[in-house]
Design a protein around this motif. Structure first.
Motif, mmCIF file in Angstrom:
data_model
loop_
_atom_site.group_PDB
_atom_site.id
_atom_site.type_symbol
_atom_site.label_atom_id
_atom_site.label_comp_id
_atom_site.label_asym_id
_atom_site.label_seq_id
_atom_site.Cartn_x
_atom_site.Cartn_y
_atom_site.Cartn_z
ATOM 1 N N ALA A 46 -11.327 -50.770 34.717
ATOM 2 C CA ALA A 46 -12.215 -49.573 35.266
ATOM 3 C C ALA A 46 -12.606 -50.477 36.196
ATOM 4 O O ALA A 46 -12.876 -49.052 37.346
ATOM 5 N N TYR A 47 -12.637 -51.445 36.756
ATOM 6 C CA TYR A 47 -13.148 -51.462 38.379
ATOM 7 C C TYR A 47 -12.520 -51.163 40.004
ATOM 8 O O TYR A 47 -12.445 -50.427 40.646
ATOM 9 N N ARG A 48 -11.452 -50.477 39.276
ATOM 10 C CA ARG A 48 -10.347 -50.478 40.465
ATOM 11 C C ARG A 48 -10.451 -49.255 40.424
ATOM 12 O O ARG A 48 -10.589 -48.364 41.864
ATOM 13 N N LEU A 49 -10.634 -48.255 39.284
ATOM 14 C CA LEU A 49 -11.280 -46.676 39.303
ATOM 15 C C LEU A 49 -12.463 -46.728 40.217
ATOM 16 O O LEU A 49 -12.416 -45.974 40.678
ATOM 17 N N SER A 50 -13.473 -47.440 39.839
ATOM 18 C CA SER A 50 -14.432 -47.356 40.107
ATOM 19 C C SER A 50 -14.358 -47.507 42.000
ATOM 20 O O SER A 50 -15.272 -46.608 42.708
ATOM 21 N N LEU A 51 -14.038 -48.271 42.783
ATOM 22 C CA LEU A 51 -13.226 -48.472 43.935
ATOM 23 C C LEU A 51 -13.055 -47.394 45.083
ATOM 24 O O LEU A 51 -13.420 -47.444 45.464
ATOM 25 N N GLU A 52 -12.532 -46.696 43.910
ATOM 26 C CA GLU A 52 -11.796 -45.185 44.261
ATOM 27 C C GLU A 52 -12.037 -44.587 45.090
ATOM 28 O O GLU A 52 -12.147 -44.043 45.787
ATOM 29 N N GLU A 53 -13.415 -44.631 43.899
ATOM 30 C CA GLU A 53 -14.343 -43.611 44.580
ATOM 31 C C GLU A 53 -16.248 -44.456 45.792
ATOM 32 O O GLU A 53 -16.790 -44.065 46.299
ATOM 33 N N ARG A 54 -15.864 -45.727 45.230
ATOM 34 C CA ARG A 54 -17.093 -46.596 45.342
ATOM 35 C C ARG A 54 -16.981 -47.308 46.523
ATOM 36 O O ARG A 54 -16.403 -48.232 46.351
ATOM 37 N N LYS A 55 -16.634 -46.313 47.722
ATOM 38 C CA LYS A 55 -15.998 -46.489 49.614
ATOM 39 C C LYS A 55 -17.393 -47.491 49.862
ATOM 40 O O LYS A 55 -18.070 -46.836 50.075
ATOM 41 N N GLN A 109 -20.728 -54.729 45.202
ATOM 42 C CA GLN A 109 -21.103 -54.923 43.523
ATOM 43 C C GLN A 109 -19.951 -54.651 42.495
ATOM 44 O O GLN A 109 -19.227 -55.934 41.830
ATOM 45 N N THR A 110 -18.959 -53.930 42.999
ATOM 46 C CA THR A 110 -18.079 -53.562 42.432
ATOM 47 C C THR A 110 -16.672 -54.552 42.585
ATOM 48 O O THR A 110 -15.668 -54.783 41.745
ATOM 49 N N GLU A 111 -16.856 -54.776 43.917
ATOM 50 C CA GLU A 111 -15.741 -55.732 44.891
ATOM 51 C C GLU A 111 -16.469 -56.573 44.464
ATOM 52 O O GLU A 111 -14.823 -57.517 43.847
ATOM 53 N N GLN A 112 -17.447 -57.695 43.881
ATOM 54 C CA GLN A 112 -17.994 -59.199 43.027
ATOM 55 C C GLN A 112 -17.560 -59.193 42.581
ATOM 56 O O GLN A 112 -17.065 -60.128 41.276
ATOM 57 N N SER A 113 -17.631 -57.962 41.217
ATOM 58 C CA SER A 113 -17.674 -57.734 40.175
ATOM 59 C C SER A 113 -16.018 -58.249 39.256
ATOM 60 O O SER A 113 -15.553 -58.831 38.751
ATOM 61 N N LEU A 114 -15.420 -57.901 40.550
ATOM 62 C CA LEU A 114 -13.833 -57.447 40.077
ATOM 63 C C LEU A 114 -13.230 -58.009 40.168
ATOM 64 O O LEU A 114 -12.492 -59.736 39.791
ATOM 65 N N ALA A 115 -13.620 -59.891 41.334
ATOM 66 C CA ALA A 115 -13.164 -60.875 42.182
ATOM 67 C C ALA A 115 -13.557 -61.986 41.367
ATOM 68 O O ALA A 115 -12.702 -62.754 40.199
ATOM 69 N N VAL A 116 -14.591 -61.449 40.268
ATOM 70 C CA VAL A 116 -14.637 -62.471 39.587
ATOM 71 C C VAL A 116 -14.228 -62.519 38.025
ATOM 72 O O VAL A 116 -14.133 -62.864 37.622
ATOM 73 N N MET A 117 -14.319 -61.140 37.799
ATOM 74 C CA MET A 117 -13.155 -60.759 36.590
ATOM 75 C C MET A 117 -11.963 -61.765 36.599
ATOM 76 O O MET A 117 -12.020 -61.586 35.681
ATOM 77 N N LEU A 118 -11.042 -60.717 37.852
ATOM 78 C CA LEU A 118 -10.380 -61.531 38.123
ATOM 79 C C LEU A 118 -10.164 -63.227 38.091
ATOM 80 O O LEU A 118 -9.204 -63.869 37.448
ATOM 81 N N GLU A 148 -4.505 -64.405 43.905
ATOM 82 C CA GLU A 148 -4.046 -63.701 45.196
ATOM 83 C C GLU A 148 -4.791 -62.429 45.031
ATOM 84 O O GLU A 148 -5.483 -62.211 45.893
ATOM 85 N N GLU A 149 -5.041 -61.274 44.135
ATOM 86 C CA GLU A 149 -5.856 -60.203 44.142
ATOM 87 C C GLU A 149 -7.481 -60.690 44.442
ATOM 88 O O GLU A 149 -7.371 -59.925 44.848
ATOM 89 N N ALA A 150 -7.678 -61.381 43.396
ATOM 90 C CA ALA A 150 -9.079 -61.721 43.484
ATOM 91 C C ALA A 150 -9.693 -61.864 44.709
ATOM 92 O O ALA A 150 -10.850 -61.932 44.740
ATOM 93 N N LEU A 151 -8.760 -63.550 44.896
ATOM 94 C CA LEU A 151 -8.938 -63.817 47.022
ATOM 95 C C LEU A 151 -9.549 -62.503 47.538
ATOM 96 O O LEU A 151 -10.552 -62.062 48.113
ATOM 97 N N GLY A 152 -8.530 -61.441 47.955
ATOM 98 C CA GLY A 152 -8.970 -59.993 48.690
ATOM 99 C C GLY A 152 -10.116 -60.066 48.096
ATOM 100 O O GLY A 152 -10.232 -58.871 49.190
ATOM 101 N N GLY A 160 -15.208 -58.256 49.185
ATOM 102 C CA GLY A 160 -16.562 -58.332 49.100
ATOM 103 C C GLY A 160 -17.455 -58.629 49.845
ATOM 104 O O GLY A 160 -18.910 -58.365 50.110
ATOM 105 N N ARG A 161 -17.293 -60.021 50.419
ATOM 106 C CA ARG A 161 -17.629 -60.773 51.008
ATOM 107 C C ARG A 161 -17.841 -59.989 52.825
ATOM 108 O O ARG A 161 -19.353 -59.971 53.114
ATOM 109 N N ALA A 162 -17.396 -59.155 53.320
ATOM 110 C CA ALA A 162 -17.019 -58.810 54.141
ATOM 111 C C ALA A 162 -18.395 -57.536 53.796
ATOM 112 O O ALA A 162 -18.720 -56.796 55.030
#
Length: 109
Positions: free
Chosen positions: A33-42, A52-61, A75-79, A84-86
């Motif tokens: 769901a987060y990956r799909l959201s990031l398709e629009e939340r550029k 928000q979505t990048e950070q949520s995805l990282a925490v969840m991963l 590795e994906e979580a770290l990415g 998200g931080r950048a």
């Protein structure tokens, strides 16, 4: 963007269900769901939502890594954490720049 917000909220729901119960399937659903959201939340279209979505995805991963001990997920979580931080730093810099050039700041409002 409404579609992306709905996907993000679905990710939040899956994460809320999955994290306390170590439910890997729910956490994988959250990741999708987060990956799909990031398709629009550029970052250039919705910077705050992107962060928000990048950070949520990282925490969840990272939660999922604890359950599955999977290096590819780590590795994906770290990415996503780095992205998200950048993005958060860019958003902060933009806000600081806007505050410096804002006429309301100069007039004391």
């Amino acid at each position: 963007m409404l579609w992306a917000t709905t996907r993000n909220n679905l990710g939040n729901a899956f994460q809320t269900i999955g994290a306390p119960h170590d439910d890997a399937e729910a956490l994988r659903g959250a990741a999708t769901a987060y990956r799909l959201s990031l398709e629009e939340r550029k970052a250039n279209r919705a910077p705050h939502n992107h962060v928000q979505t990048e950070q949520s995805l990282a925490v969840m991963l990272f939660n999922l890594v604890e359950l599955e001990q999977n290096l590819a997920i780590a590795e994906e979580a770290l990415g996503h954490a780095i992205e998200g931080r950048a993005a958060a730093e860019q958003l902060r810099d933009l806000r600081l720049q806007q505050e410096k050039t804002s006429p309301a700041r100069e007039s004391g409002r």
